[in-house]
Design a protein around this motif. Structure first.
Motif, PDB file in Angstrom:
ATOM      1  N   VAL A  82       0.811  -1.222   0.000  1.00 49.45           N
ATOM      2  CA  VAL A  82       0.000   0.000   0.000  1.00 49.45           C
ATOM      3  C   VAL A  82       0.839   1.264   0.000  1.00 49.45           C
ATOM      4  O   VAL A  82       0.344   2.350  -0.342  1.00 49.45           O
ATOM      5  CB  VAL A  82      -0.964   0.009   1.201  1.00 49.45           C
ATOM      6  CG1 VAL A  82      -1.980  -1.107   1.084  1.00 49.45           C
ATOM      7  CG2 VAL A  82      -0.204  -0.100   2.520  1.00 49.45           C
TER       8      VAL A  82
ATOM      9  N   PRO B 186       0.177   3.156  -5.510  1.00 42.33           N
ATOM     10  CA  PRO B 186      -0.875   3.408  -4.530  1.00 42.33           C
ATOM     11  C   PRO B 186      -0.784   4.787  -3.886  1.00 42.33           C
ATOM     12  O   PRO B 186      -1.816   5.442  -3.664  1.00 42.33           O
ATOM     13  CB  PRO B 186      -0.652   2.291  -3.503  1.00 42.33           C
ATOM     14  CG  PRO B 186      -0.054   1.166  -4.298  1.00 42.33           C
ATOM     15  CD  PRO B 186       0.840   1.854  -5.289  1.00 42.33           C
TER      16      PRO B 186
ATOM     17  N   VAL C  38      -8.077  -1.585  -1.307  1.00 41.50           N
ATOM     18  CA  VAL C  38      -6.909  -2.459  -1.139  1.00 41.50           C
ATOM     19  C   VAL C  38      -7.344  -3.899  -1.382  1.00 41.50           C
ATOM     20  O   VAL C  38      -8.342  -4.361  -0.842  1.00 41.50           O
ATOM     21  CB  VAL C  38      -6.300  -2.303   0.267  1.00 41.50           C
ATOM     22  CG1 VAL C  38      -5.114  -3.253   0.438  1.00 41.50           C
ATOM     23  CG2 VAL C  38      -5.860  -0.856   0.500  1.00 41.50           C
TER      24      VAL C  38
ATOM     25  N   GLU D 132      -6.399  -2.344   5.933  1.00 48.07           N
ATOM     26  CA  GLU D 132      -5.615  -1.395   5.140  1.00 48.07           C
ATOM     27  C   GLU D 132      -6.518  -0.426   4.383  1.00 48.07           C
ATOM     28  O   GLU D 132      -6.195   0.756   4.220  1.00 48.07           O
ATOM     29  CB  GLU D 132      -4.702  -2.142   4.168  1.00 48.07           C
ATOM     30  CG  GLU D 132      -3.572  -2.903   4.832  1.00 48.07           C
ATOM     31  CD  GLU D 132      -2.571  -1.980   5.522  1.00 48.07           C
ATOM     32  OE1 GLU D 132      -2.598  -0.764   5.265  1.00 48.07           O
ATOM     33  OE2 GLU D 132      -1.761  -2.488   6.318  1.00 48.07           O
TER      34      GLU D 132
END
Length: 414
Positions: free
Chosen positions: A63, A68, A99, A107
């Motif tokens: 992430v 991202p 995610v 997340e």
């Protein structure tokens, strides 16, 4: 996306090097490989990273990778642009899906928490609504409110479907069959909804709200299947007096019908009994061409109108003081004028059945009987409560009598 499909160094979408990777769609550009869609091929998934690594899937990025992070920055920039132009807020589609491979959505929740901190600092009056379907997760993550939906969450959508699901329109064959409460047969119960609401409400506490929609673009309207127009006032009497944030889907306030039998339009058909197009037909404003929705030729409309000659319109209901539209407006005005009926007021359930009886803020008695048969029950209710909005309900001493399709909102004067 077109730029990403021609640039092997662009990580804003999820790309695999194998053009035949299962679940992926072959690249439409000069970039080799394939991209991951969310649902349909025309919906490439933005890259917000993966919560877990998998050596067999080297395309997974964490992430905090560049792609991202760039997408999170773009999300803020786009929101900042529109909020700066005066937009009040955003309703976020598929909010839980950012995610990938994210057990518990931890997340994904972190992304929204980060965004909410930014939002409060830069646009403190903006509102963030979630299409997540699990308020006990999404609201603590940063959303101001989340909807009960027909799918998802700990009850797999039963909380909403137990109220106003039906056997027509948008029925997923994998769902457990439910006898919904707002059905003329009187076989359902509000208890699944009530239990789910109390559980979610305790988890949300004072951090936000649970939103109860009458319908949505994926779920059939109130006026659908065995449910008819005469039941709609009882449905609105409940929806606008229960302590949720009410969301009225366009057209439900005039009783627009779910239109069956429409052709598949951009993936509207999800199963043999599930066609979302029936909930997406044009708003019916008046009796003019295309019901006042558009001056384009009828065959140019995105979807056809309800073909029924007696289809409801805003113009006709504005001219009729007894119409559903005027009733909904009165309920909204009553709710706004009475804090006890709002999202923060307390609720005491006296009977979770037919009739559904509850007291808001210790002051307002609400009685709802959405079935066709009359019912009566005895409660410890003060004598002669003052009627505010009543049809087919009377209080005789300690006995509440409700005719079929009845509703009543009373002031207990406490």
């Amino acid at each position: 996306f077109k730029a990403s499909a021609n640039d092997p160094g662009d990580d804003r979408y999820i790309w695999a090097s194998d053009a035949h990777q299962e679940g992926f769609v072959p690249s439409p550009g000069s970039r080799p490989g394939a991209y991951l869609p969310n649902f349909f091929a025309f919906q490439p998934a933005l890259n917000f990273g993966y919560a877990q690594e998998n050596p067999a899937e080297p395309w997974r990025q964490p992430v905090d990778a560049d792609g991202p992070r760039a997408n999170r920055a773009a999300l803020r920039a786009i929101m900042d642009h529109w909020l700066g132009l005066g937009l009040s807020g955003f309703r976020v589609d598929m909010a839980a899906s950012l995610v990938k491979d994210d057990p518990g959505k931890a997340e994904t929740a972190n992304i929204w928490t980060e965004l909410r901190h930014w939002l409060d600092a830069t646009h403190p009056d903006a509102v963030l609504l979630s299409e997540w379907g699990e308020p006990e997760v999404s609201v603590p993550a940063g959303f101001h409110t989340d909807f009960f939906l027909q799918f998802g969450g700990p009850t797999d959508g039963r909380a909403l479907r137990s109220l106003w699901s039906n056997t027509d329109g948008t029925v997923n064959e994998s769902w457990d069959p439910l006898d919904c409460f707002f059905d003329p047969s009187g076989k359902g119960s509000p208890r699944p909804f009530v239990e789910a609401w109390f559980e979610a409400s305790a988890a949300v506490a004072d951090r936000g709200f649970i939103s109860l929609p009458t319908a949505n673009h994926d779920f059939s309207r109130l006026n659908c299947g065995p449910r008819s127009a005469e039941q709609l006032p009882a449905a609105f009497a409940f929806q606008l007096t229960w302590p949720t944030l009410p969301a009225i889907y366009y057209g439900d306030e005039i009783g627009m019908r779910y239109v069956p039998g429409l052709p598949d339009k951009e993936g509207s058909v999800l199963g043999p009994r599930y066609n979302r197009a029936g909930s997406r037909t044009p708003m019916q404003w008046d009796d003019g061409p295309n019901a006042g929705f558009s001056t384009a030729p009828a065959d140019h409309l995105y979807l056809p109108l309800d073909p029924a000659p007696d289809r409801p319109t805003v113009a006709a209901q504005r001219a009729d003081d007894t119409s559903l539209l005027h009733f909904v407006r009165r309920l909204i005005a009553l709710r706004k004028a009475s804090p006890e009926l709002g999202s923060d007021g307390s609720v005491e359930v006296l009977h979770a059945g037919y009739p559904f009886v509850y007291v808001r803020g210790g002051r307002y008695l609400v009685v709802v009987n959405p079935q066709r048969n009359a019912v009566s029950h005895t409660y410890d209710i003060p004598a002669e409560p003052r009627p505010l909005e009543v049809s087919g309900v009377r209080v005789d001493g300690r006995t509440v009598v409700a005719e079929g399709f009845a509703y009543g909102i009373f002031d207990l004067g406490r």
